[in-house]
Scaffold this active site. Structure first.
Site, mmCIF file in Angstrom:
data_model
loop_
_atom_site.group_PDB
_atom_site.id
_atom_site.type_symbol
_atom_site.label_atom_id
_atom_site.label_comp_id
_atom_site.label_asym_id
_atom_site.label_seq_id
_atom_site.Cartn_x
_atom_site.Cartn_y
_atom_site.Cartn_z
ATOM 1 C CG HIS A 17 -1.889 -1.055 1.386
ATOM 2 N ND1 HIS A 17 -2.039 -1.781 2.549
ATOM 3 C CD2 HIS A 17 -2.802 -1.561 0.512
ATOM 4 C CE1 HIS A 17 -3.014 -2.665 2.390
ATOM 5 N NE2 HIS A 17 -3.473 -2.569 1.167
ATOM 6 C CE LYS A 41 -13.706 -6.250 2.339
ATOM 7 N NZ LYS A 41 -12.485 -5.709 1.738
ATOM 8 N NE ARG A 90 -2.950 -7.235 -4.518
ATOM 9 C CZ ARG A 90 -3.721 -7.301 -3.464
ATOM 10 N NH1 ARG A 90 -3.204 -7.527 -2.297
ATOM 11 N NH2 ARG A 90 -5.018 -7.138 -3.570
ATOM 12 C CB SER A 129 -4.303 -6.467 4.573
ATOM 13 O OG SER A 129 -3.905 -5.206 4.137
HETATM 14 P P1 ADP Z 1 -5.623 -6.007 0.625
HETATM 15 O O1 ADP Z 1 -6.469 -6.379 1.795
HETATM 16 O O2 ADP Z 1 -5.734 -6.969 -0.530
HETATM 17 O O3 ADP Z 1 -4.211 -5.645 0.949
HETATM 18 P P2 ADP Z 1 -7.022 -3.406 0.323
HETATM 19 O O4 ADP Z 1 -8.507 -3.466 0.215
HETATM 20 O O5 ADP Z 1 -6.513 -2.790 1.549
HETATM 21 O O6 ADP Z 1 -6.322 -4.774 0.012
HETATM 22 O O7 ADP Z 1 -6.441 -2.735 -0.985
HETATM 23 C C1 ADP Z 1 -6.494 -1.408 -1.361
HETATM 24 C C2 ADP Z 1 -5.831 -1.270 -2.729
HETATM 25 O O8 ADP Z 1 -4.444 -1.565 -2.593
HETATM 26 C C3 ADP Z 1 -6.336 -2.183 -3.845
HETATM 27 O O9 ADP Z 1 -6.304 -1.446 -5.047
HETATM 28 C C4 ADP Z 1 -5.303 -3.284 -3.882
HETATM 29 O O10 ADP Z 1 -5.246 -3.887 -5.159
HETATM 30 C C5 ADP Z 1 -4.062 -2.496 -3.589
HETATM 31 N N1 ADP Z 1 -2.966 -3.306 -3.045
HETATM 32 C C6 ADP Z 1 -2.992 -4.098 -1.948
HETATM 33 N N2 ADP Z 1 -1.808 -4.703 -1.757
HETATM 34 C C7 ADP Z 1 -0.999 -4.287 -2.784
HETATM 35 C C8 ADP Z 1 0.337 -4.580 -3.171
HETATM 36 N N3 ADP Z 1 1.077 -5.451 -2.493
HETATM 37 N N4 ADP Z 1 0.834 -3.968 -4.271
HETATM 38 C C9 ADP Z 1 0.055 -3.115 -4.980
HETATM 39 N N5 ADP Z 1 -1.214 -2.807 -4.671
HETATM 40 C C10 ADP Z 1 -1.744 -3.379 -3.593
#
Ligand code: ADP
Length: 163
Positions: A17, A41, A90, A129
């Site tokens: 992130h 969630k 990703r 996450s």
């Molecule tokens: P997650 O729970 O999968 O980490 P979130 O709902 O918090 O995801 O994700 C917010 C945004 O960040 C989404 O667009 C997700 O694709 C992106 N994201 C999450 N992890 C990564 C990563 N490792 N690299 C790039 N983008 C990411």
């Protein structure tokens, strides 16, 4: 002035992130990191905790603001004069879902909103996450994935829930 929003659950914030936040902060005048307060969630961390962690992790980025929102993203954007959504991609598995959301957001916003995708830096391609939560719940070291203060919060969280 272009204001962009990077929405997500951030439960908790990871280096993946933060990579997207840093890169988008060089592309837009202001980046608003939007923590989705979605009680359905059942997140590990409360919305306030997720906001506080993100604030701490981005405190050096002057054009980044962290907020919490619920309801429809495009309504929040309209009310706050934000025209761009930033999302991270990703893998191809992210793509199908993201494409559908981006196209429907464009449609319902009457084409006032666009989505910009940043592809993940290769070192974070596998990171999510949920992987972090899973490892941390078994006491595995997650310091390669999240900032140190998040590691500490995770440790506390799982120690308390085990008690
Ligand atoms: P997650 O729970 O999968 O980490 P979130 O709902 O918090 O995801 O994700 C917010 C945004 O960040 C989404 O667009 C997700 O694709 C992106 N994201 C999450 N992890 C990564 C990563 N490792 N690299 C790039 N983008 C990411």
């Amino acid at each position: 002035m272009t204001r962009a929003i990077y929405p997500g659950s951030f439960d908790p914030v990871t280096y993946g992130h933060l990579d997207i936040i840093k890169r988008s902060s060089t592309m837009f005048d202001q980046v608003i990191v939007g923590v989705l307060n979605n009680s359905a969630k059942n997140p590990l961390f409360s919305a306030k905790e997720r906001v506080d962690m993100l604030k701490k992790a981005t405190e050096e980025l002057v054009n980044v603001e962290v907020i919490c929102f619920d309801g429809l993203l495009i309504d929040y954007m309209k009310q706050n004069d934000i025209s761009v959504i930033v999302r991270g991609l990703r893998a191809i598995t992210d793509f199908e879902y993201e494409l559908q959301i981006a196209q429907s957001n464009r449609k319902v916003s009457k084409e006032t909103v666009d989505t910009v995708f940043l592809t993940t830096s290769i070192e974070y391609a596998y990171l999510s996450s949920s992987i972090v939560r899973e490892y941390a719940s078994y006491g595995t070291d997650v310091s390669d994935f999240v900032p140190e203060f998040v590691v500490e919060k995770l440790k506390k969280c799982f120690r308390i829930s085990e008690a």
